[in-house]
Design an enzyme around this catalytic site. Structure first.
Site, PDB file in Angstrom:
ATOM      1  N   TYR A  37       8.657  17.780 -36.470  1.00 27.69           N
ATOM      2  CA  TYR A  37       7.716  16.806 -37.027  1.00 27.69           C
ATOM      3  C   TYR A  37       6.283  17.295 -36.864  1.00 27.69           C
ATOM      4  CZ  TYR A  37      11.554  13.381 -36.920  1.00 27.69           C
ATOM      5  OH  TYR A  37      12.727  12.704 -37.106  1.00 27.69           O
ATOM      6  N   HIS A 193       7.955   2.470 -37.172  1.00 25.43           N
ATOM      7  CA  HIS A 193       8.296   3.851 -36.819  1.00 25.43           C
ATOM      8  C   HIS A 193       9.011   3.961 -35.477  1.00 25.43           C
ATOM      9  CE1 HIS A 193       5.350   5.636 -39.877  1.00 25.43           C
ATOM     10  NE2 HIS A 193       6.519   6.184 -40.133  1.00 25.43           N
ATOM     11  N   ARG A 223       3.028  13.860 -48.446  1.00 23.65           N
ATOM     12  CA  ARG A 223       3.742  14.652 -47.455  1.00 23.65           C
ATOM     13  C   ARG A 223       5.200  14.669 -47.869  1.00 23.65           C
ATOM     14  NH1 ARG A 223       6.568  11.547 -43.432  1.00 23.65           N
ATOM     15  NH2 ARG A 223       6.628  13.348 -42.072  1.00 23.65           N
ATOM     16  N   ASN A 225       9.193  14.567 -46.558  1.00 24.88           N
ATOM     17  CA  ASN A 225      10.102  14.265 -45.467  1.00 24.88           C
ATOM     18  C   ASN A 225      11.498  14.580 -45.998  1.00 24.88           C
ATOM     19  OD1 ASN A 225      10.712  13.215 -42.847  1.00 24.88           O
ATOM     20  ND2 ASN A 225      11.573  11.422 -43.899  1.00 24.88           N
ATOM     21  N   GLU A 265      12.153  13.529 -49.605  1.00 27.43           N
ATOM     22  CA  GLU A 265      11.263  12.437 -50.001  1.00 27.43           C
ATOM     23  C   GLU A 265       9.863  12.987 -50.233  1.00 27.43           C
ATOM     24  OE1 GLU A 265      13.419   8.861 -47.438  1.00 27.43           O
ATOM     25  OE2 GLU A 265      11.492   9.664 -46.771  1.00 27.43           O
ATOM     26  N   TYR A 316      19.288  11.692 -35.339  1.00 26.07           N
ATOM     27  CA  TYR A 316      18.517  10.630 -36.016  1.00 26.07           C
ATOM     28  C   TYR A 316      18.720  10.691 -37.528  1.00 26.07           C
ATOM     29  CZ  TYR A 316      14.581   8.086 -37.990  1.00 26.07           C
ATOM     30  OH  TYR A 316      13.815   7.235 -38.736  1.00 26.07           O
ATOM     31  N   LYS A 317      18.748  11.883 -38.085  1.00 24.97           N
ATOM     32  CA  LYS A 317      18.899  12.031 -39.527  1.00 24.97           C
ATOM     33  C   LYS A 317      20.358  11.853 -39.968  1.00 24.97           C
ATOM     34  CE  LYS A 317      14.839  15.041 -40.002  1.00 24.97           C
ATOM     35  NZ  LYS A 317      14.027  14.415 -41.052  1.00 24.97           N
TER      36      LYS A 317
HETATM   37  C1  HEM Z   1       2.089   3.929 -44.507  1.00 23.96           C
HETATM   38  C2  HEM Z   1       2.919   4.822 -44.841  1.00 23.96           C
HETATM   39  C3  HEM Z   1       4.264   5.012 -44.177  1.00 23.96           C
HETATM   40  C4  HEM Z   1       5.350   4.209 -44.229  1.00 23.96           C
HETATM   41  C5  HEM Z   1       5.487   2.880 -44.972  1.00 23.96           C
HETATM   42  C6  HEM Z   1       6.384   4.835 -43.442  1.00 23.96           C
HETATM   43  C7  HEM Z   1       7.653   4.312 -43.242  1.00 23.96           C
HETATM   44  C8  HEM Z   1       8.656   4.913 -42.525  1.00 23.96           C
HETATM   45  C9  HEM Z   1       9.959   4.353 -42.280  1.00 23.96           C
HETATM   46  C10 HEM Z   1      10.405   2.980 -42.758  1.00 23.96           C
HETATM   47  C11 HEM Z   1      10.677   5.253 -41.562  1.00 23.96           C
HETATM   48  C12 HEM Z   1      12.119   5.087 -41.083  1.00 23.96           C
HETATM   49  C13 HEM Z   1      12.131   4.569 -39.662  1.00 23.96           C
HETATM   50  C14 HEM Z   1      13.509   4.087 -39.244  1.00 23.96           C
HETATM   51  O1  HEM Z   1      14.321   4.925 -38.818  1.00 23.96           O
HETATM   52  O2  HEM Z   1      13.771   2.877 -39.347  1.00 23.96           O
HETATM   53  C15 HEM Z   1       9.836   6.396 -41.345  1.00 23.96           C
HETATM   54  C16 HEM Z   1      10.198   7.552 -40.676  1.00 23.96           C
HETATM   55  C17 HEM Z   1       9.320   8.577 -40.369  1.00 23.96           C
HETATM   56  N1  HEM Z   1       7.967   8.612 -40.648  1.00 23.96           N
HETATM   57 FE1  HEM Z   1       6.918   7.292 -41.745  1.00 23.96          FE
HETATM   58  N2  HEM Z   1       5.914   6.009 -42.939  1.00 23.96           N
HETATM   59  C18 HEM Z   1       4.614   6.159 -43.365  1.00 23.96           C
HETATM   60  C19 HEM Z   1       3.759   7.194 -43.108  1.00 23.96           C
HETATM   61  C20 HEM Z   1       4.076   8.260 -42.303  1.00 23.96           C
HETATM   62  C21 HEM Z   1       3.179   9.361 -42.048  1.00 23.96           C
HETATM   63  C22 HEM Z   1       1.766   9.531 -42.592  1.00 23.96           C
HETATM   64  C23 HEM Z   1       3.823  10.204 -41.242  1.00 23.96           C
HETATM   65  C24 HEM Z   1       3.194  11.479 -40.746  1.00 23.96           C
HETATM   66  C25 HEM Z   1       3.627  12.299 -39.945  1.00 23.96           C
HETATM   67  C26 HEM Z   1       5.154   9.643 -40.989  1.00 23.96           C
HETATM   68  C27 HEM Z   1       6.157  10.220 -40.226  1.00 23.96           C
HETATM   69  C28 HEM Z   1       7.459   9.791 -40.150  1.00 23.96           C
HETATM   70  C29 HEM Z   1       8.534  10.555 -39.541  1.00 23.96           C
HETATM   71  C30 HEM Z   1       8.390  11.920 -38.886  1.00 23.96           C
HETATM   72  C31 HEM Z   1       9.697   9.793 -39.687  1.00 23.96           C
HETATM   73  C32 HEM Z   1      11.114  10.220 -39.284  1.00 23.96           C
HETATM   74  C33 HEM Z   1      11.737  10.732 -40.545  1.00 23.96           C
HETATM   75  C34 HEM Z   1      13.023  11.519 -40.391  1.00 23.96           C
HETATM   76  O3  HEM Z   1      13.206  12.272 -39.439  1.00 23.96           O
HETATM   77  O4  HEM Z   1      13.827  11.424 -41.329  1.00 23.96           O
HETATM   78  N3  HEM Z   1       5.261   8.473 -41.651  1.00 23.96           N
HETATM   79  N4  HEM Z   1       8.606   6.165 -41.936  1.00 23.96           N
END
Ligand code: HEM
Ligand code: FES
Lengths: 347, 315
Positions: A37, A193, A223, A225, A265, A316-317
């Protein structure tokens, strides 16, 4: 119309497929042979011609089929689309952003005529023609956010800014990687988060939030993901886990190349003018291992990334159960040669 | 920061100290609309440096035909407002940022109470229009010392829920009676002198309002101060900050790359790590926490200054 739209499904018989052109332009998310990350944010739009980074909202061969799939999901579960009352203005902002951008970027597919607040929208691929009054919700069949996101690929979260935080106060979420709008609605950036491993301790979320709060109008960011999904399914929601969770067990060494998909994504960030809300579109791209490996650089790199990934991330994924099959399969494409920097295929 | 090159379409003297400026797109194209409470950053080239000040937008947020601001002349400031008053004329070209907002309305509120002191009326002028368009209940209270100083009166609608309090005429603003008895779910917004912001915070605390319903405009222009030197770590270069310059302006003039948005200590964008500090950082921002201030390892160059022998920044 110049673009051809696939006749395909994202459930049941899973006839989803990528054309050679879709394979070539796939947003492969790894710019090096390892992954962890980070605050991987860059300006949007912008990128080589033909890539999904070029336009504000990418429209591709899956458009029509994806919109049909969204319709099925919404009919079964209307709570996938929610908007708290104070978010209607943000919905109009989003509708304007998408209609104006699509009409400009894809003039042969979408047209928008505006005379003050009298708007006339034509969406050729979906066969929609609508005259309505901007900012007057009684002139649309549903709220403005729902109206436009039923016609736009990808999930959408609309974030309300207050108390130096962002709050998920509206969204259209039907193609999510195992999280639920109905659960997250009304939560703030740190709350939604919370399930993510490691990132908070690394300071990723503090930095990302500060960045997002400072995003201003006219300056957009993105970004990438990623995660892994068995079968080309858009709706991998917790609500329907009973439908797709068990499918993870159907992976064998023989079918892993076709049935295991890399799910990418393309997340973008837009400050909205009238509401000062933040729009967060999450566009999902699916490609199976076989198609990825048809590109030698991507095959080598994906093998190394998934072989060496932190076990907490694999868990987690949700692909830890099949990691061995995946890595064994991909190893045949990795001859140990060095890979070039960046995400794009070698020419 | 995205920039717009506009034309000064109108300059009007609203009161002895306050001028109104209207900017338009030279081609006549529509400008981006904005939200109530948003501000612009205006560029003012002076010699070999560019000064940038932020001003609240006072025009109709949904009207893209032009942007309007009101500027009070501050004779003791760093010179930004003097520049606007003495150098900017109708027909001139002017470079501004796109609007951004650090003082937005919380549209969840059942009712909005807006409290302005002096030139602090400016962000409310755009908010009023947004509240009217969104058909939200509100009341505005505007306090000024004298009618002559109350430049905002000319720009306010005549309406039952708009109250002007002129202390010289014996009609002082009584926060107690304004805030007591407001319906549950009311939000209050204050912009003006620090004393007014603190008084509203104290009064709402006494009445038991949730903190999240109390808003104030956090950004102000950077204060002038004594000159000082700063060392840029990556290049080892020493940059001199003049009395009427902010640290951010001095770094920009020295071509040091640094990000910004509000230039008023509120957005966090210019946040910079301090790698050596022998002396005292004069924190003037609203971004860092008390602990961060005390530790002297972080600085917001748009607002803050330094007194001492050595300050080195991680730039
Ligand atoms: C406002 C905008 C954003 C929204 C609405 C959002 C929403 C989410 C949601 C709903 C999850 C899934 C969490 C779960 O497991 O329930 C997630 C995962 C994650 N988000 Fe965000 N996020 C946003 C911005 C960001 C930004 C800017 C970063 C920058 C680093 C970030 C980093 C991550 C990471 C690293 C994960 C784990 C993803 C994975 O490993 O698959 N997010 N986010
Ligand atoms: S530029 Fe906004 S805090 Fe410094």
């Amino acid at each position: 119309m110049t673009m051809q739209f696939n006749d395909e499904t994202f459930r049941g018989d899973y006839t989803y497929h990528n054309s050679p052109e879709a394979i070539r332009r796939f947003p492969f998310p790894f710019d090096q042979d390892t992954y962890m990350y980070s605050v991987n944010i860059e300006q949007h739009p912008g990128g080589p011609k033909g890539t999904p980074f070029e336009k504000m909202f990418d429209v591709d061969e899956h458009y029509v089929a994806e919109m049909k799939d969204r319709e099925i999901t919404l009919a079964e579960d209307p709570l996938r689309c929610q908007s708290l009352p104070h978010m209607e203005l943000a919905g109009w902002d989003l509708l304007e952003l998408i209609m104006v951008s699509k009409a400009k970027d894809y003039p042969d597919l979408f047209t928008l005529h505006r005379d003050g607040n009298d708007w006339h929208w034509i969406n050729k691929p979906l066969g929609i023609e609508k005259k309505f009054t901007f900012l007057d919700a009684t002139t649309l069949p549903c709220g403005p956010m729902e109206y436009i996101t039923r016609q736009t690929q990808g999930d959408f979260a609309l974030l309300h800014e207050r108390d130096n935080n962002l709050w998920m106060d509206a969204g259209m979420i039907t193609s999510q990687a195992d999280w639920s709008l109905d659960f997250d609605v009304g939560m703030n950036f740190f709350e939604w988060h919370a399930p993510v491993p490691k990132a908070r301790k690394m300071g990723v979320f503090d930095k990302a939030l500060k960045f997002l709060l400072a995003v201003s109008q006219g300056q957009h960011y993105r970004r990438l993901n990623w995660t892994m999904t068995v079968n080309p399914r858009l709706d991998t929601s917790p609500e329907n886990y009973h439908k797709w969770g068990p499918e993870k067990r159907t992976i064998t060494p023989e079918n892993v190349g076709q049935k295991q998909f890399l799910r990418v994504e393309l997340q973008t960030f837009f400050r909205l003018p009238r509401s000062n809300a933040l729009a967060f579109p999450i566009r999902c791209y699916l490609m199976n291992l076989e198609d990825i490996a048809s590109n030698p650089k991507w095959g080598r790199r994906l093998h190394r990334v998934l072989r060496d990934i932190d076990p907490d991330l694999a868990e987690y994924k949700g692909f830890a159960v099949n990691q061995k099959f995946i890595v064994d399969y991909l190893s045949q494409f990795d001859d140990g040669a060095p890979t070039s920097p960046g995400i794009f295929p070698d020419a | 920061m995205k920039k717009l090159c506009l034309k000064v379409a109108e300059v009007e003297q609203l009161s002895p100290l306050v001028k109104r400026f209207r900017f338009e797109e030279p081609t006549g194209a529509a400008l981006p609309v904005f939200s109530g409470g948003a501000h612009l950053t205006v560029e003012m080239p002076e010699g070999d440096m560019i000064r940038r000040n932020s001003y609240s937008l006072i025009s109709d947020p949904y009207d893209g035909s032009g942007y309007e601001i009101a500027v009070r002349r501050e004779d003791k400031g760093r010179g930004g407002s003097l520049y606007m008053h003495t150098k900017v004329a109708e027909g001139d070209e002017i470079t501004v940022s796109v609007p951004s907002n650090l003082f937005q309305l919380d549209l969840r509120a059942k009712k909005h109470v807006l409290i302005a002191g002096g030139i602090g009326i400016t962000p409310f002028l755009s908010q009023l229009r947004q509240l009217d368009m969104e058909q939200k209940p509100y009341e505005l209270h505007y306090a000024a010392r004298s009618r002559e100083e109350a430049a905002g009166i000319k720009l306010l609608p005549q309406a039952a829920h708009v109250h002007v309090h002129i202390s010289e005429e014996g009609s002082r603003m009584d926060l107690g009676s304004i805030l007591d008895g407001q319906p549950l779910g009311t939000h209050v917004y204050t912009c003006g002198p620090d004393g007014l912001i603190t008084a509203v915070a104290d009064q709402t605390a006494r009445l038991g309002w949730p903190k999240t319903s109390v808003h104030s405009e956090a950004f102000t222009a950077p204060p002038p101060g004594e000159p000082f030197d700063v060392v840029v770590k990556s290049s080892g270069k020493t940059v001199h900050v003049k009395a009427d310059q902010s640290l951010l302006e001095a770094l920009e003039a020295a071509k040091v790359e640094i990000d910004y948005s509000c230039r008023g200590g509120a957005c966090g964008r210019c946040h910079t790590k301090v790698t050596a500090c022998d002396g005292r950082i004069l924190h003037n921002d609203h971004w860092l926490s008390d602990d961060e201030r005390a530790a002297q390892q972080d600085i917001m160059p748009c607002m803050s200054r330094f007194k001492g022998t050595r300050l080195e920044l991680d730039l």
